[in-house]
Scaffold this active site. Structure first.
Site: not given
Ligand code: IPM
Ligand code: MN
Ligand code: NAD
Length: 353
Positions: A141, A188, A220, A244, A248
């Protein structure tokens, strides 16, 4: 106590979910005699529209003069053109980097009352309680990058130092000591040099935490095992981008992306608190967004930045109670179940405070 909280509502559903969380913090403040002062500031796409900058200097000043930041979400189709010069998400990265918020705590719980409608089999979800510790100010990032040019190539670089890994791993080990004494480090290392540095560093540090059992897993394989046997994991520490993506994915365990909170912390008590989801442009403006992730982020704010553990638990229990009693927004409601609006859900929590 007195506390100043900067609210960065942002874009899309950001204002809807932060409004719900602030209304509950106001109740907590009034009930417990604490004075919470909320100050709003422009951030993200709306700040680009107003000032041409996703994180204007005035917003930065307000954040600096506050005890904590409560954030909604930023971004949306309006600002997503790949050739755009400024992007809302740059503001978020700058905010995290400016305050050196290197540890992003993302707790994931499965709610028995929601298991019936979750995409995974209910028996797999029993007892799921994971704490992700995501490194937040390093990795790909923040490495040097090159946009696509004449040559037809673009690149991003992934870099980690031993110190960056150590400080976030300490957070994970210490959290494990307060939980079930297990850490899974995800990397990884079969491919990436940064992951080998990561693994070596975490392994060396484990010697300082003899009461914690450390395991390493490749990302993975972990992505698959997390859904197959989610209750095997407790504290999971990983680098920025893996964290990240995996968090999710872990939303499937909680029933919806709208359920998950986060706390971004550095050395002191200042922190940024935000749900893990984005601005959800597909449902923005409809008043149906799930505010649980943001409300639970507000609880983390009470816990970590204001040291109000009792109030944090009150808020968490009120959310759990409301869900147990059937309160749910559309994203976690089963077929034929009544879905509440964002505001109605907040009212249901308020009734239990
Ligand atoms: C999160 C989001 C952010 C990230 C983006 C919007 C920069 O996806 O907070 O998880 O990838 O960290
Ligand atoms: Mn995110
Ligand atoms: P998203 O997280 O906004 O939405 C993904 C899906 O989850 C959508 O279907 C959405 O409706 C649903 N969802 C998310 N939050 C919900 C909630 N609280 N209640 C009910 N449903 C919810 O991801 P996306 O669509 O890929 O991204 C949209 C924008 O948000 C992008 O610009 C992205 O960069 C940005 N983003 C910002 C943050 C942040 O500000 N921290 C985090 C992630 C994505």
């Amino acid at each position: 106590m007195k506390a100043t909280i900067t609210v960065l509502a942002g874009d899309g559903i950001g204002p809807e979910v932060t409004h719900a969380a602030v209304s509950l913090m106001e109740v907590i403040g009034a009930r417990s005699g604490h004075q919470f002062k909320f100050q709003e500031a422009l951030f993200g796409g709306c700040a680009i529209d107003a000032e041409g900058d996703p994180f204007p200097p005035a917003t930065l000043k307000q954040c600096e003069s506050s005890d904590a930041v409560l954030l909604g979400a930023v971004g949306g189709p309006k600002w997503s053109d790949p050739s755009a010069r400024v992007r809302p998400e740059q503001g978020l990265l700058k905010l995290r980097k400016h305050f050196e918020l290197f540890a992003n705590l993302r707790p994931v719980k499965a709610y028995p009352a929601l298991a019936q409608f979750a995409p995974l089999r209910a028996d797999l979800l029993e007892g799921v309680d994971i704490l992700f510790v995501r490194e937040l100010t390093g990795g790909i990032y923040f490495g040097a990058r090159q946009e696509q040019g004449e040559s037809g190539t673009a690149w991003d670089t992934l870099e980690y130092s031993v110190g960056e890994v150590e400080r976030v791993a300490h957070v994970a080990f210490r959290a494990a000591q307060r939980r079930s004494h297990r850490v899974t480090s995800v990397d990884k290392a079969n491919i990436l040099a940064t992951s080998r540095l990561w693994q070596r560093t975490v392994t060396r540090m484990a010697a300082d935490y003899p009461d914690v059992k450390l395991d390493h897993m490749l990302v993975d394989a972990f992505a698959m095992q997390m859904l197959r046997t989610p209750n095997r994991y407790d504290v999971v520490v990983t680098e920025n981008m893996f964290g990240d993506i995996l968090t999710d994915e872990s939303a499937v365990l909680a029933g919806s992306l709208g359920m998950l909170p986060s706390a971004s912390l550095g050395k002191g008590t200042f922190g940024v608190y935000e749900p893990i989801h984005g601005s959800a442009p597909d449902i923005a403006g409809q008043g149906i967004a799930n505010p649980v992730g943001t409300i639970l982020s507000a609880a983390m704010l009470l816990r970590y930045s204001l040291n109000l553990e009792e109030e944090a638990q009150k808020l968490e229990h009120a959310v759990e109670g409301a869900i147990r009693d059937g309160a749910r927004t559309k994203d976690v409601a089963g077929q034929g179940e009544k879905a509440l609006s964002t505001t109605e859900f907040a009212e249901a929590v308020k009734a239990r405070l």
